[in-house]
Write an enzyme that holds these catalytic residues in place. Structure first.
Site, mmCIF file in Angstrom:
data_model
loop_
_atom_site.group_PDB
_atom_site.id
_atom_site.type_symbol
_atom_site.label_atom_id
_atom_site.label_comp_id
_atom_site.label_asym_id
_atom_site.label_seq_id
_atom_site.Cartn_x
_atom_site.Cartn_y
_atom_site.Cartn_z
ATOM 1 N N HIS A 1 8.228 -24.733 8.831
ATOM 2 C CA HIS A 1 7.082 -25.347 9.484
ATOM 3 C C HIS A 1 5.750 -24.998 8.843
ATOM 4 O O HIS A 1 4.801 -25.792 8.932
ATOM 5 C CB HIS A 1 7.018 -24.943 10.958
ATOM 6 C CG HIS A 1 8.148 -25.486 11.765
ATOM 7 N ND1 HIS A 1 8.171 -25.381 13.132
ATOM 8 C CD2 HIS A 1 9.283 -26.144 11.415
ATOM 9 C CE1 HIS A 1 9.289 -25.947 13.595
ATOM 10 N NE2 HIS A 1 9.978 -26.405 12.560
ATOM 11 N N THR B 1 2.313 -1.768 8.929
ATOM 12 C CA THR B 1 2.662 -2.730 9.976
ATOM 13 C C THR B 1 2.794 -4.150 9.451
ATOM 14 O O THR B 1 3.333 -5.006 10.133
ATOM 15 C CB THR B 1 1.585 -2.761 11.080
ATOM 16 O OG1 THR B 1 0.348 -3.198 10.488
ATOM 17 C CG2 THR B 1 1.427 -1.404 11.741
ATOM 18 N N CYS C 1 2.745 -3.428 4.064
ATOM 19 C CA CYS C 1 1.968 -2.238 4.418
ATOM 20 C C CYS C 1 2.678 -1.598 5.609
ATOM 21 O O CYS C 1 3.816 -1.978 5.907
ATOM 22 C CB CYS C 1 0.498 -2.561 4.692
ATOM 23 S SG CYS C 1 0.137 -3.528 6.159
ATOM 24 N N ASP D 1 0.870 -1.169 0.000
ATOM 25 C CA ASP D 1 0.000 0.000 0.000
ATOM 26 C C ASP D 1 0.913 1.227 0.000
ATOM 27 O O ASP D 1 2.133 1.100 -0.160
ATOM 28 C CB ASP D 1 -0.974 -0.029 1.188
ATOM 29 C CG ASP D 1 -0.303 0.174 2.539
ATOM 30 O OD1 ASP D 1 0.947 0.234 2.617
ATOM 31 O OD2 ASP D 1 -1.046 0.269 3.538
ATOM 32 N N HIS E 1 4.432 -31.361 9.809
ATOM 33 C CA HIS E 1 3.955 -30.036 9.421
ATOM 34 C C HIS E 1 2.996 -30.109 8.234
ATOM 35 O O HIS E 1 2.087 -29.292 8.119
ATOM 36 C CB HIS E 1 5.126 -29.115 9.100
ATOM 37 C CG HIS E 1 6.114 -29.015 10.224
ATOM 38 N ND1 HIS E 1 5.794 -28.459 11.442
ATOM 39 C CD2 HIS E 1 7.390 -29.440 10.313
ATOM 40 C CE1 HIS E 1 6.841 -28.528 12.240
ATOM 41 N NE2 HIS E 1 7.831 -29.126 11.578
#
Length: 143
Positions: free
Chosen positions: A98, A67, A65, A8, A133
């Site tokens: 994993h 955060t 973005c 963004d 996994h």
């Protein structure tokens, strides 16, 4: 490797730096935007980039973005996308080993470019361990 990058407005500068870095490492970069610092809505760009992975145009994606939270949530709405929001090398390593993450999400306000480059190097070299996994990954894509 074909890698889709997306951001963004808050992640635009970091995305541009990452594009240059990936190209210098001989990766093919698909840029799904945004293309400026003008305010925009991250879900629109995350959706376009997620579809590039799901359609087979890219093997992996790097989504950014401010955060990393919003864009990772938007990415994970897509069945088959496993976006891992990371801000350290250890999390990056385990996201591949994993979780078989096919999207690395980062926060431009959290991760500086030198760390971002190291995270990307680690993320691209790590392999999925499979085994126990694999069973867990199969449980992620529910209808």
């Amino acid at each position: 490797m074909n890698i889709v990058v997306v951001s963004d407005h808050a992640g635009f500068t970091l995305k541009e730096d990452i594009k240059t870095f990936l190209e210098s490492e001989n990766h093919n970069v698909i840029d799904c935007g945004t293309y400026s610092k003008e305010s925009c809505d991250y879900p629109d760009y995350a959706n376009a980039a997620a579809l590039a992975i799901l359609d087979g145009k890219a093997e992996r994606g790097i989504f950014i973005c401010g955060t990393g939270i919003g864009i990772s949530i938007a990415a994970n709405r897509h069945k088959g996308i496993r976006a891992a929001l990371c801000s350290d090398i250890y999390s990056v390593r385990l996201s591949r080993q994993h979780n078989n993450a096919n999207v690395l999400a980062m926060g431009a306000n959290i991760v500086a470019i030198p760390l971002a480059k190291e995270m990307i190097k680690e993320w691209l070299k790590e392999e999925f361990e499979g085994g126990r996994h694999e069973r867990r990954i199969c449980k992620l894509d529910i209808d």
